[in-house]
Design an enzyme around this catalytic site. Structure first.
Site, PDB file in Angstrom:
ATOM      1  N   CYS A  96       0.617  -1.390  -0.129  1.00  0.00           N
ATOM      2  CA  CYS A  96       0.263   0.005  -0.077  1.00  0.00           C
ATOM      3  C   CYS A  96       0.604   1.562  -0.141  1.00  0.00           C
ATOM      4  CB  CYS A  96      -1.445   0.486   0.554  1.00  0.00           C
ATOM      5  SG  CYS A  96      -0.330  -0.501   2.702  1.00  0.00           S
ATOM      6  N   HIS A 134      -3.034   6.535   4.287  1.00  0.00           N
ATOM      7  CA  HIS A 134      -1.851   6.641   5.199  1.00  0.00           C
ATOM      8  C   HIS A 134      -1.328   7.757   4.060  1.00  0.00           C
ATOM      9  CE1 HIS A 134      -1.661   2.216   6.189  1.00  0.00           C
ATOM     10  NE2 HIS A 134      -0.606   2.091   5.445  1.00  0.00           N
TER      11      HIS A 134
HETATM   12  C1  2RA Z   1       0.709  -1.953   6.599  1.00  0.00           C
HETATM   13  N1  2RA Z   1       1.512  -2.278   4.551  1.00  0.00           N
HETATM   14  O1  2RA Z   1       0.140  -0.577   6.667  1.00  0.00           O
HETATM   15  C2  2RA Z   1       0.971  -3.179   5.462  1.00  0.00           C
HETATM   16  C3  2RA Z   1      -0.355  -3.701   5.009  1.00  0.00           C
HETATM   17  N2  2RA Z   1       0.171  -3.909   3.300  1.00  0.00           N
HETATM   18  O2  2RA Z   1       1.055  -2.280   7.681  1.00  0.00           O
END
Ligand code: 2RA
Length: 330
Positions: free
Chosen positions: A126, A234
Site C-alpha cells: 500500500c 496512509h
Molecule cells: C501496513 N503495509 O500498513 C501494510 C499493509 N499491507 O502495515
C-alpha cells in the site's frame, strides 16, 4: 467471467467487494472464498446472498480471475493451484512481489506490460503504490535520482485486530494487543518486522518495490515507516531529487494531470491532503508541493491515499480490469 474474491470476509476483502461495485467491474458469476471456518455461511453482495466457499471448492469452479487477500502463506500455497486451472491470480500479499518471474503492477504505470503469460500478478504494498503513482509522471519528465520518504500509516494496514486494539484503548478497555505497544495517543516507528540492516520489512518493501515498478535499479530510495493512530489512509512526506530542475508551476500541472492522482494544494486556504478526506476514495491525493531549498532539483510533497482502496483493493480490481480490457481474460 467468473470472479473469485479470496479472503472475502477480511478487511481488504470487504473493500474489494465495495470497489468491484464502485468501479462497475463486470462479472457473470461471483465466488466468495474464505477459510473453512467461514465456508457455508451466507454473505450479501449487491442485493444477492452468496454462500462462502472453500479454496478447494473455488479451484474446482475454475474462476477466470481470482483476487487474493488472504495472507502470504495462503497465496504461496494456493495461487499456483488456481493458476494451474487457467485462472489469473491478482495477489495482494507480499508472497510474489519480488519474484523475478512475477509482475508487480500499478496499472497506470506498468499495466501495459501484462501479457497472456502472466498467471500470478502481484499487487504492490500500500505505501509503495501511492508513492510511485504520485511520482510516476514527474519521473517521466525530470527523471528521479533519490527519494527520501517518511510514512504516517493507518492502523487499518495491520488488519481488524489493530483497529480493535485502538478502539478498545479509546474506550478505556483492555485490548487484545496487535502491536507491541499502545497505539492510541502514540506513534510507533515500527511497521512489520525488523531486518538485519536495521530497517523494517515495510521500509524495505518501499525501497525494493519502487525499483521494480519503475524498472530502475539506480533510483536511490530510503524510507522510515511509522504507524499512527488514524484510520482513513496512509500519509507520506516525500522528498524527491530529480535529475533535472523543474518549475513548481509545471510540477503542479503534471501532478494534476497524473491518472489516478488529485492535486489538493492550496495551503493559504488550509487545503492539503488528509486521511479523513481520502477515506473510501480510490485516488491518491497530493499537496504541500514546495521546493527543497537545501539542495538543487529537489521537491517536497505530501501524499495521502486510503490504504485499503488504492493501496490494496482498488489497485487489485484495476489490474483485473486491465486483464479484461487487454483481452488476456475474456
Ligand atoms: C501496513 N503495509 O500498513 C501494510 C499493509 N499491507 O502495515
Amino acid at each position: 467471467m467468473k470472479l473469485a474474491i479470496v479472503g472475502a470476509t477480511g478487511l481488504v476483502g470487504g473493500q474489494m467487494l465495495k470497489v468491484v461495485e464502485d468501479l462497475n467491474f463486470h462479472f457473470d458469476e461471483l465466488l466468495l472464498v474464505a477459510s473453512a471456518r467461514s465456508a457455508g455461511k451466507q454473505m450479501e453482495f449487491m442485493g444477492k446472498s452468496h454462500t462462502i466457499v472453500t479454496l478447494e471448492q473455488a479451484v474446482e469452479a475454475r474462476p477466470d480471475i481470482a483476487i487474493f487477500s488472504a495472507g502470504g502463506s495462503t497465496s504461496l500455497e494456493w495461487a499456483p493451484k488456481f493458476a494451474a486451472v487457467g485462472c489469473r491470480v491478482v495477489d495482494n500479499s507480499s508472497a510474489w512481489r519480488m519474484d523475478p518471474g512475477k509482475k508487480l503492477v500499478v496499472p497506470e504505470i506498468n499495466g501495459d506490460e501484462l501479457t497472456a503469460e502472466d498467471y500470478i500478478i502481484a499487487n504492490p504494498n500500500c505505501s509503495t503504490i501511492q508513492m510511485v503513482l504520485a511520482l510516476c509522471d514527474l519521473r517521466k519528465r525530470y527523471g528521479i535520482k533519490r527519494i527520501v520518504v517518511s510514512t504516517y500509516q493507518s492502523v487499518t494496514g495491520s488488519g481488524k485486530k489493530a483497529v480493535d486494539q485502538m478502539m478498545a484503548e479509546r474506550a478505556g478497555e483492555t485490548p487484545d494487543m496487535a502491536y507491541p505497544h499502545k497505539i492510541d495517543l502514540n506513534v510507533l516507528p515500527h511497521i512489520d518486522v525488523f531486518q538485519e540492516n536495521g530497517y523494517t520489512k515495510e521500509e524495505m518493501k518501499m525501497i525494493l518495490e519502487t525499483k521494480k515498478i519503475f524498472n530502475d535499479e539506480n533510483i536511490a530510495v530510503t524510507a522510515t515507516t511509522v504507524r499512527i493512530p488514524t484510520m482513513g489512509g496512509h500519509s507520506e512526506s516525500i522528498n524527491v531529487e530529480f535529475n533535472e530542475d523543474f518549475t513548481l508551476e509545471e510540477v503542479r500541472e503534471i501532478v494534476a494531470n497524473t491518472a489516478g492522482v488529485i492535486l489538493e494544494d492550496d495551503p493559504q486556504n488550509n487545503v492539503y491532503p488528509m486521511p479523513l478526506n481520502a477515506h473510501n476514495k480510490n485516488e491518491v491525493f497530493v499537496g504541500r508541493l514546495r521546493r527543497d531549498e537545501s539542495q538543487p532539483n529537489t521537491l517536497n510533497m505530501w501524499c495521502v491515499a486510503d490504504n485499503l482502496r488504492k493501496g490494496a483493493a482498488t489497485n487489485a480490481v484495476q489490474i483485473a480490469q486491465k486483464l479484461v480490457d487487454s483481452g488476456i481474460v475474456s
